[in-house]
Design a protein around this motif. Sequence first.
Motif, PDB file in Angstrom:
ATOM      1  N   VAL A  76       0.912  -1.197   0.101  1.00  0.00           N
ATOM      2  CA  VAL A  76      -0.058  -0.128   0.040  1.00  0.00           C
ATOM      3  C   VAL A  76       1.014   1.344  -0.121  1.00  0.00           C
ATOM      4  N   GLY A  79       3.431   1.809   3.191  1.00  0.00           N
ATOM      5  CA  GLY A  79       3.013   0.568   4.010  1.00  0.00           C
ATOM      6  C   GLY A  79       4.361   0.286   4.680  1.00  0.00           C
ATOM      7  N   ASP A  83       4.268  -6.643   5.263  1.00  0.00           N
ATOM      8  CA  ASP A  83       2.993  -7.098   4.645  1.00  0.00           C
ATOM      9  C   ASP A  83       3.342  -7.432   3.365  1.00  0.00           C
ATOM     10  N   GLU A 118      -2.435  -5.859  -3.062  1.00  0.00           N
ATOM     11  CA  GLU A 118      -3.098  -4.560  -2.223  1.00  0.00           C
ATOM     12  C   GLU A 118      -4.028  -3.944  -3.133  1.00  0.00           C
ATOM     13  N   SER A 120      -3.350  -1.377  -4.728  1.00  0.00           N
ATOM     14  CA  SER A 120      -3.084   0.111  -4.426  1.00  0.00           C
ATOM     15  C   SER A 120      -2.885   0.592  -5.509  1.00  0.00           C
ATOM     16  N   HIS A 370      -0.340  -1.661   7.324  1.00  0.00           N
ATOM     17  CA  HIS A 370      -0.628  -0.711   6.466  1.00  0.00           C
ATOM     18  C   HIS A 370       0.046   0.749   6.911  1.00  0.00           C
TER      19      HIS A 370
END
Length: 405
Positions: A76, A79, A83, A118, A120, A370
């Motif tokens: 993200v 981030g 993750d 994600e 994103s 995040h």
Amino acid sequence: MLAEIADVGRDPVRGGYSRPVFSSGERTLVDWFTDAATRRGLDLTVDRNGIVWAWWNPAGAPLQDAVVTGSHLDSVPGGGAFDGPLGVASALRAVDVLQARGVQPARPLAVAVFPEEEGSRYGVACLGSRLLSGVLEPERALALTDADGVTYAQSLTAAGLDPAAIGRDDETLGRIGTFVELHVEQGRGLIDLDAPVAVGAAILGHGRWRISITGQGNHAGTTLMADRRDPLLVAAEVVVAVRRIAGRHPGARATVGRIQPVPGGTNVIASRVDLWLDARHVDDLVTAAVVAEITAAAQGAAAIEGCAVEVRQESLSPTVDLDPQLGARMARTLGGAPVLDTGAGHDAGVLAARVPSAMLFVRNPTGISHSPEETVEDVDADRGALALADVLADLLADGAPAERP
């Protein structure tokens, strides 16, 4: 291994990491993975949806009923470091452990890296696994555009992939006998349990909606307050309503994390505002009710301001129960590890409809994800990788795959 990539994709503005799919940062991480897999004697393939597979198959068995692990390398905006990459690095570390133990797998083992988990850049989470499993139509995926107007088709071409080839891939799916994804926990469950590792049980249903509010663009200095039709004012009302409405439904989570005014000038009344709603609940009917109430609130606020509202669903994933027999087996292998649900979406949740799927979570001592504050302590990262190795060894020792959904 994580230290090797600690400087890739750092975001000097937001902090943390911004590694959208097919960006230079994400591609650097894919190169890092392929190099690390090659050093371990794994055979690399890239399927037509851009998923990278690293195969360990010393017995030369047919590529079917494989035990598969892995995660993603995109992030993200702004981030944390763990993750996605934690699951990939842990999978490689687990291969090291299995090879050091002298394990000779009767079934193939693969480490997989999924693109655009994600969402994103293109707005649809778990895009690679959705295409692989046929949940998302290729035509819709190819038409997706990022903030700069670059289509997913264009990004695939730039990455050396064939846009015409993406979509449901039964041949690749047929190679997966079992899928186990390790991931940093994105909450406080393991903190409260004082445990380093847990087995996943369910993934809460969640979706993303784009709320577009159209008003009248105008000059900020010459337009009297009484003469305005300001969509940003409506957007502000919607953001407050999201918090209020979700709070009326126990267990619901609803968030506006992105707002985009058009044209976005300081001295300009916006003509349109787009905001993105993320809504989640273990009961899919509650999620639908929350979104319906938010839509009604947006329409009411827009009517007062003389604006129009359009709400479009961009993605929706129902609540997923991960394979209970596989989860119970993993918990026994790990000496009675705790079992947790999660409110975060994962590729394992998408694949669960097609193949037996499970998850392992590794403790995050901040409980924050995040965000640059996401953390995993070294000792817990090692415990997670060893737990994954133990689970994989157990599955590889069993020549019979789990029953497919």
